[in-house]
Design an enzyme around this catalytic site. Structure first.
Site, PDB file in Angstrom:
ATOM      1  N   ASN A   7      61.760   5.579  16.691  1.00 34.72           N
ATOM      2  CA  ASN A   7      61.254   6.905  16.329  1.00 34.72           C
ATOM      3  C   ASN A   7      60.005   7.198  17.177  1.00 34.72           C
ATOM      4  OD1 ASN A   7      59.552   8.871  15.018  1.00 34.72           O
ATOM      5  ND2 ASN A   7      60.922   8.770  13.271  1.00 34.72           N
ATOM      6  N   ASP A   9      58.180  10.039  17.192  1.00 31.10           N
ATOM      7  CA  ASP A   9      57.347  11.134  16.666  1.00 31.10           C
ATOM      8  C   ASP A   9      55.865  10.975  16.987  1.00 31.10           C
ATOM      9  OD1 ASP A   9      59.461  12.444  15.473  1.00 31.10           O
ATOM     10  OD2 ASP A   9      59.128  11.553  13.488  1.00 31.10           O
ATOM     11  N   HIS A  10      55.371   9.729  16.850  1.00 36.42           N
ATOM     12  CA  HIS A  10      53.912   9.574  16.938  1.00 36.42           C
ATOM     13  C   HIS A  10      53.374   9.625  18.360  1.00 36.42           C
ATOM     14  CE1 HIS A  10      53.740   9.606  12.781  1.00 36.42           C
ATOM     15  NE2 HIS A  10      54.204   8.392  12.578  1.00 36.42           N
ATOM     16  N   ARG A  18      45.566  17.095  20.526  1.00 36.95           N
ATOM     17  CA  ARG A  18      44.820  17.886  21.490  1.00 36.95           C
ATOM     18  C   ARG A  18      45.558  19.155  21.908  1.00 36.95           C
ATOM     19  NH1 ARG A  18      40.475  15.757  24.601  1.00 36.95           N
ATOM     20  NH2 ARG A  18      39.172  14.780  23.032  1.00 36.95           N
ATOM     21  N   HIS A  43      61.853  13.575  14.224  1.00 33.51           N
ATOM     22  CA  HIS A  43      61.913  14.401  13.016  1.00 33.51           C
ATOM     23  C   HIS A  43      61.294  15.754  13.337  1.00 33.51           C
ATOM     24  CE1 HIS A  43      60.709  14.621   8.426  1.00 33.51           C
ATOM     25  NE2 HIS A  43      61.318  15.717   8.844  1.00 33.51           N
ATOM     26  N   ARG A  45      59.834  18.609  11.998  1.00 36.56           N
ATOM     27  CA  ARG A  45      59.308  19.038  10.701  1.00 36.56           C
ATOM     28  C   ARG A  45      59.081  20.533  10.694  1.00 36.56           C
ATOM     29  NH1 ARG A  45      56.893  14.963   7.296  1.00 36.56           N
ATOM     30  NH2 ARG A  45      55.985  16.759   6.271  1.00 36.56           N
ATOM     31  N   ARG A  49      54.377  19.162  13.090  1.00 35.00           N
ATOM     32  CA  ARG A  49      53.151  18.390  13.317  1.00 35.00           C
ATOM     33  C   ARG A  49      53.287  17.399  14.462  1.00 35.00           C
ATOM     34  NH1 ARG A  49      52.835  14.584   7.956  1.00 35.00           N
ATOM     35  NH2 ARG A  49      52.818  16.586   6.912  1.00 35.00           N
ATOM     36  N   HIS A  50      54.534  17.051  14.826  1.00 40.64           N
ATOM     37  CA  HIS A  50      54.665  16.177  16.015  1.00 40.64           C
ATOM     38  C   HIS A  50      55.648  16.762  17.024  1.00 40.64           C
ATOM     39  CE1 HIS A  50      57.330  14.436  13.006  1.00 40.64           C
ATOM     40  NE2 HIS A  50      56.367  13.757  12.428  1.00 40.64           N
ATOM     41  N   GLU A  70      66.015  13.404  12.441  1.00 41.06           N
ATOM     42  CA  GLU A  70      65.685  13.495  11.022  1.00 41.06           C
ATOM     43  C   GLU A  70      65.376  14.952  10.719  1.00 41.06           C
ATOM     44  OE1 GLU A  70      62.404  10.938  10.274  1.00 41.06           O
ATOM     45  OE2 GLU A  70      63.446   9.180  11.010  1.00 41.06           O
ATOM     46  N   THR A 100      53.854  10.924   5.482  1.00 34.45           N
ATOM     47  CA  THR A 100      55.139  10.598   6.102  1.00 34.45           C
ATOM     48  C   THR A 100      56.207  10.753   5.011  1.00 34.45           C
ATOM     49  OG1 THR A 100      56.405   8.888   7.267  1.00 34.45           O
ATOM     50  CG2 THR A 100      54.820   8.101   5.640  1.00 34.45           C
ATOM     51  N   THR A 101      57.483  10.591   5.378  1.00 28.25           N
ATOM     52  CA  THR A 101      58.554  10.746   4.391  1.00 28.25           C
ATOM     53  C   THR A 101      58.317   9.774   3.238  1.00 28.25           C
ATOM     54  OG1 THR A 101      59.963  11.119   6.300  1.00 28.25           O
ATOM     55  CG2 THR A 101      61.057  10.894   4.183  1.00 28.25           C
ATOM     56  N   GLU A 151      70.983   5.798   5.288  1.00 24.10           N
ATOM     57  CA  GLU A 151      69.879   4.944   5.734  1.00 24.10           C
ATOM     58  C   GLU A 151      69.053   4.622   4.494  1.00 24.10           C
ATOM     59  OE1 GLU A 151      67.401   6.457   8.926  1.00 24.10           O
ATOM     60  OE2 GLU A 151      65.749   5.118   8.357  1.00 24.10           O
ATOM     61  N   HIS A 192      61.842   2.544   7.586  1.00 25.45           N
ATOM     62  CA  HIS A 192      60.569   3.029   7.041  1.00 25.45           C
ATOM     63  C   HIS A 192      59.656   1.865   6.689  1.00 25.45           C
ATOM     64  CE1 HIS A 192      57.551   5.582   5.289  1.00 25.45           C
ATOM     65  NE2 HIS A 192      58.187   6.589   5.830  1.00 25.45           N
ATOM     66  N   GLY A 193      58.515   1.846   7.353  1.00 27.06           N
ATOM     67  CA  GLY A 193      57.507   0.822   7.077  1.00 27.06           C
ATOM     68  C   GLY A 193      57.838  -0.538   7.668  1.00 27.06           C
ATOM     69  N   GLY A 214      59.399   3.348  13.769  1.00 27.83           N
ATOM     70  CA  GLY A 214      58.529   4.210  14.553  1.00 27.83           C
ATOM     71  C   GLY A 214      57.100   3.719  14.640  1.00 27.83           C
ATOM     72  N   HIS A 215      56.372   3.846  13.540  1.00 25.12           N
ATOM     73  CA  HIS A 215      54.922   3.673  13.562  1.00 25.12           C
ATOM     74  C   HIS A 215      54.470   2.343  14.166  1.00 25.12           C
ATOM     75  CE1 HIS A 215      50.894   2.989  11.776  1.00 25.12           C
ATOM     76  NE2 HIS A 215      50.755   4.235  12.136  1.00 25.12           N
TER      77      HIS A 215
HETATM   78  N1  PXP Z   1      63.654   6.406   8.973  1.00 30.68           N
HETATM   79  C1  PXP Z   1      63.339   7.601   8.423  1.00 30.68           C
HETATM   80  C2  PXP Z   1      64.421   8.377   7.762  1.00 30.68           C
HETATM   81  C3  PXP Z   1      62.032   8.128   8.491  1.00 30.68           C
HETATM   82  O1  PXP Z   1      61.748   9.311   7.927  1.00 30.68           O
HETATM   83  C4  PXP Z   1      61.053   7.381   9.197  1.00 30.68           C
HETATM   84  C5  PXP Z   1      59.668   7.946   9.351  1.00 30.68           C
HETATM   85  O2  PXP Z   1      59.727   9.113  10.107  1.00 30.68           O
HETATM   86  C6  PXP Z   1      61.433   6.167   9.767  1.00 30.68           C
HETATM   87  C7  PXP Z   1      62.726   5.682   9.616  1.00 30.68           C
HETATM   88  C8  PXP Z   1      60.470   5.329  10.543  1.00 30.68           C
HETATM   89  O3  PXP Z   1      59.439   4.896   9.704  1.00 30.68           O
HETATM   90  P1  PXP Z   1      58.201   4.136  10.315  1.00 30.68           P
HETATM   91  O4  PXP Z   1      57.473   5.115  11.184  1.00 30.68           O
HETATM   92  O5  PXP Z   1      57.411   3.724   9.115  1.00 30.68           O
HETATM   93  O6  PXP Z   1      58.732   2.988  11.114  1.00 30.68           O
END
Ligand code: PXP
Length: 238
Positions: A7, A9-10, A18, A43, A45, A49-50, A70, A100-101, A151, A192-193, A214-215
């Site tokens: 992911n 996004d970040h 900026r 994602h 949104r 935001r990203h 997403e 976040t979600t 998922e 996620h996480g 992602g993160h």
């Molecule tokens: N899967 C889904 C459906 C999500 O919404 C996210 C966060 O955008 C992720 C995976 C990735 O999560 P993380 O950034 O915590 O790795």
């Protein structure tokens, strides 16, 4: 070994801090592709935001990997995704204040709306996944909605891993739900996480198709570059 969806996004979050042109999420996606990741996740949104709309169309044009978008069930977003026609869409809950979600989609409570949006996406040739908690009621509702994939939200596993309390029980529940999903005939992903510290036990769950992360990868990439960050994550998933 499950596939790895990264992911990005970040990368765009940093750019949007900026409102400028760097770092470019499409360039990041191309480096992830070269490093051996299996799909690119982002994602779109409602609050943008990203990633921005233009990023998506550039991603589709420049990246060869499958793109997993997403998205919420918001009609404006659904129209954009149907126009974009990514390989896959993952329907997630979304609210404006969240960082976040926050949890899985309540498929049971919103079955008609989820089915309506899924059909629209499928009619546009897009594979549909639902982001749900590892819960039998949500899984059965997702299967009854006729989607291709789910998922499972690993947020609780990840939180418990950090606090040290009871992550094994969450892991076991996740493994049971993965098996049930696969037995019901759908593809099962998770995410996620997930981090470099907690990914291995989840990656070891049998029949898990894909992990979306992602993160943690983007955080490591600040120090190592994104290619190395992706390769290190893949090694931990072996
Ligand atoms: N899967 C889904 C459906 C999500 O919404 C996210 C966060 O955008 C992720 C995976 C990735 O999560 P993380 O950034 O915590 O790795």
């Amino acid at each position: 070994m499950p596939k790895l969806g990264v992911n990005i996004d970040h990368v765009a979050t940093l750019r949007e801090a900026r409102k400028t042109i760097e770092p470019d999420p499409v360039k990041a996606a191309l480096e992830c592709e070269q490093a051996g990741c299996d799909s690119i996740v982002c994602h779109l949104r409602k609050d943008r935001r990203h990633v921005q709309d233009e990023d998506l169309f550039r991603l589709k044009k420049e990246v060869r990997l499958p793109i997993n978008m997403e998205m919420s069930v918001d009609p404006e977003i659904v129209d954009i995704i149907c126009l974009l026609r990514p390989f896959q869409a993952t329907i997630v809950p979304e609210n404006r204040q969240e960082i976040t979600t926050e949890g899985g989609l309540d498929v049971r409570g919103n079955l008609d709306e989820v089915m309506f949006v899924s059909k629209k996406l499928k009619d546009s040739g897009i594979l549909v996944s639902l982001f749900i908690d590892p819960d039998i009621i949500q899984l059965e509702s997702a299967v009854s909605a006729g989607v291709d994939m789910v998922e499972f939200h690993t947020g609780l596993y990840a939180e418990n891993f950090i606090s040290g309390g009871g992550y094994e029980a969450e892991l076991q529940n996740l493994a049971i739900m993965v098996k049930k999903g696969v037995d019901m005939g759908i593809r099962v992903a998770a995410g996620h996480g997930l981090t470099y510290d907690n990914v291995a036990p989840v990656a070891a769950i049998e029949n898990l198709y894909e992990l979306n992360i992602g993160h943690s990868i983007i955080s490591k990439s600040v120090f190592t570059g994104i290619g190395r960050a992706v390769r290190q994550m893949k090694e931990l998933m072996l």
